[in-house]
Design a protein around this motif. Structure first.
Motif, PDB file in Angstrom:
ATOM      1  N   ARG A  90       0.847  -1.186   0.000  1.00  0.00           N
ATOM      2  CA  ARG A  90       0.000   0.000   0.000  1.00  0.00           C
ATOM      3  C   ARG A  90       0.890   1.245   0.000  1.00  0.00           C
ATOM      4  O   ARG A  90       2.023   1.213   0.482  1.00  0.00           O
ATOM      5  N   LYS A  91       0.390   2.321  -0.556  1.00  0.00           N
ATOM      6  CA  LYS A  91       1.135   3.569  -0.659  1.00  0.00           C
ATOM      7  C   LYS A  91       0.941   4.373   0.617  1.00  0.00           C
ATOM      8  O   LYS A  91      -0.186   4.626   1.036  1.00  0.00           O
ATOM      9  N   LEU A  92       2.053   4.784   1.226  1.00  0.00           N
ATOM     10  CA  LEU A  92       1.989   5.462   2.510  1.00  0.00           C
ATOM     11  C   LEU A  92       2.068   6.979   2.390  1.00  0.00           C
ATOM     12  O   LEU A  92       1.630   7.696   3.289  1.00  0.00           O
ATOM     13  N   PHE A  93       2.646   7.470   1.278  1.00  0.00           N
ATOM     14  CA  PHE A  93       2.807   8.909   1.100  1.00  0.00           C
ATOM     15  C   PHE A  93       2.349   9.326  -0.291  1.00  0.00           C
ATOM     16  O   PHE A  93       2.368   8.529  -1.232  1.00  0.00           O
ATOM     17  N   GLU A  94       1.951  10.583  -0.400  1.00  0.00           N
ATOM     18  CA  GLU A  94       1.605  11.161  -1.688  1.00  0.00           C
ATOM     19  C   GLU A  94       2.138  12.583  -1.719  1.00  0.00           C
ATOM     20  O   GLU A  94       2.324  13.222  -0.665  1.00  0.00           O
ATOM     21  N   MET A 117       5.639  16.030   0.904  1.00  0.00           N
ATOM     22  CA  MET A 117       5.002  14.721   0.914  1.00  0.00           C
ATOM     23  C   MET A 117       4.094  14.653   2.136  1.00  0.00           C
ATOM     24  O   MET A 117       4.432  15.170   3.204  1.00  0.00           O
ATOM     25  N   ARG A 118       2.935  14.018   1.981  1.00  0.00           N
ATOM     26  CA  ARG A 118       2.029  13.859   3.106  1.00  0.00           C
ATOM     27  C   ARG A 118       1.556  12.416   3.174  1.00  0.00           C
ATOM     28  O   ARG A 118       1.605  11.682   2.182  1.00  0.00           O
ATOM     29  N   THR A 124      -0.810   9.319   3.118  1.00  0.00           N
ATOM     30  CA  THR A 124      -2.086   8.923   2.532  1.00  0.00           C
ATOM     31  C   THR A 124      -2.992   8.431   3.660  1.00  0.00           C
ATOM     32  O   THR A 124      -2.524   8.207   4.789  1.00  0.00           O
ATOM     33  N   PRO A 125      -4.292   8.250   3.413  1.00  0.00           N
ATOM     34  CA  PRO A 125      -5.155   7.655   4.451  1.00  0.00           C
ATOM     35  C   PRO A 125      -4.624   6.314   4.939  1.00  0.00           C
ATOM     36  O   PRO A 125      -4.660   6.017   6.149  1.00  0.00           O
ATOM     37  N   GLU A 126      -4.112   5.491   4.001  1.00  0.00           N
ATOM     38  CA  GLU A 126      -3.521   4.203   4.412  1.00  0.00           C
ATOM     39  C   GLU A 126      -2.274   4.444   5.261  1.00  0.00           C
ATOM     40  O   GLU A 126      -2.003   3.714   6.215  1.00  0.00           O
ATOM     41  N   GLY A 127      -1.484   5.475   4.874  1.00  0.00           N
ATOM     42  CA  GLY A 127      -0.292   5.795   5.648  1.00  0.00           C
ATOM     43  C   GLY A 127      -0.624   6.211   7.069  1.00  0.00           C
ATOM     44  O   GLY A 127       0.086   5.864   8.019  1.00  0.00           O
TER      45      GLY A 127
END
Length: 297
Positions: A49-53, A59-60, A62-65
């Motif tokens: 899953r992607k942790l940052f965007e 960079m912040r 993500t909801p998953e992060g």
């Protein structure tokens, strides 16, 4: 998805959240920013899953992060509380810096020396350019580092001198008289680049930097591609696919120094310096600085 999580990677995630960015978190964690980014990539790969965007230049999470961050804090809290209850002491870690030029030769000696002197001590390494490592030692993010000093006027303990060798692709020939000499070099600021330009122009050659890189591998790639010659220090051996150009002007040597952070334990400093001196003592073709000189540099 992975069935285990690396505690150090979770600590990195929490540090990013608490410091507000990758750069500050890397300094707090005493690791380089590329190493910190690698921690994040490994977490993302393991968790699928992607942790940052990206958010503009920043960079912040993500909801998953954000979800993973909550679990990371929970895991670290339980782990550290368990250690406190068991009165366990965390391993001592020494952060060692080295340039790419000397990493392959000197670091194995350093690992053996540190393990023999401090069997309960773990080590972490930072590989980078000399200018970056000097700054890291000044900021205290590395304990000590071996750096190149082509000027001979740098700070730190003088350990030895490495010969500077011209390298080119196999079959490469110097330009004809009156033609420009192509040079492959590190991006500025770089003492080796300045030395190469000085030596060639001192021989009356016009020189053009036809390719430059921030990494040793980038410089070597340019040389292997036949884009020009490069001046590099040698501790023995020859880069794969390249030839030493013995007919080019002698470029002399570069000093190898050991710089340390303020407040480093004297026993660690002595052990590291002794390992550096031992490296040169075992290689008579290199120029060893006498121990008394090294200690007082």
């Amino acid at each position: 998805m992975t069935n285990s999580l690396d505690l150090e990677h979770l600590r990195t995630l929490v540090a990013i959240a608490e410091c507000g960015g990758f750069g500050k978190a890397a300094a707090v964690r005493h690791i380089s920013q590329p190493a910190l980014s690698q921690h994040v990539r490994l977490l993302e790969r393991g968790l699928k899953r992607k942790l940052f965007e990206r958010d503009g230049r920043n960079m912040r999470f993500t909801p998953e992060g954000e979800r993973v961050l909550v679990e990371a804090r929970r895991i670290i809290e339980v782990h550290d509380a368990s250690l406190r209850r068991l009165e366990a002491k965390p391993d001592r870690t020494v952060v060692i810096g080295s340039t790419e030029h000397s990493a392959g030769q000197i670091l194995p000696e350093m690992i053996r020396a540190m393990q023999a002197a401090f069997p309960d001590c773990s080590t972490r390494f930072e590989i980078g350019r000399s200018t970056q490592l000097v700054e890291s030692a000044r900021r205290g993010t590395v304990d000590f580092a071996f750096v190149l000093d082509p000027t001979g006027q740098g700070a730190g303990h003088l350990v030895g001198r490495l010969p500077l060798v011209w390298y080119a692709a196999r079959g490469w020939s110097p330009p004809a008289a009156g033609r420009t000499w192509p040079l492959i070099a590190f991006e500025e600021p770089c003492g080796l680049r300045e030395r190469a330009l000085s030596v060639l122009t001192g021989e009356g050659h016009d020189v053009e930097v036809t390719a430059q890189s921030t990494t040793l591998e980038g410089v070597l790639a340019g040389v292997r591609a036949g884009l020009g010659v490069a001046l590099l220090p040698s501790a023995g051996g020859r880069p794969t696919g390249l030839s030493a150009c013995g007919d080019l002007p002698d470029a002399g040597t570069t000093h190898l120094r050991m710089v340390t952070r303020r407040g480093l334990a004297a026993e660690v400093e002595r052990t590291a310096l002794a390992a550096g001196v031992e490296f040169f003592a075992q290689r008579p073709h290199l120029q060893l600085v006498p121990a008394a000189t090294a200690q007082g540099a």
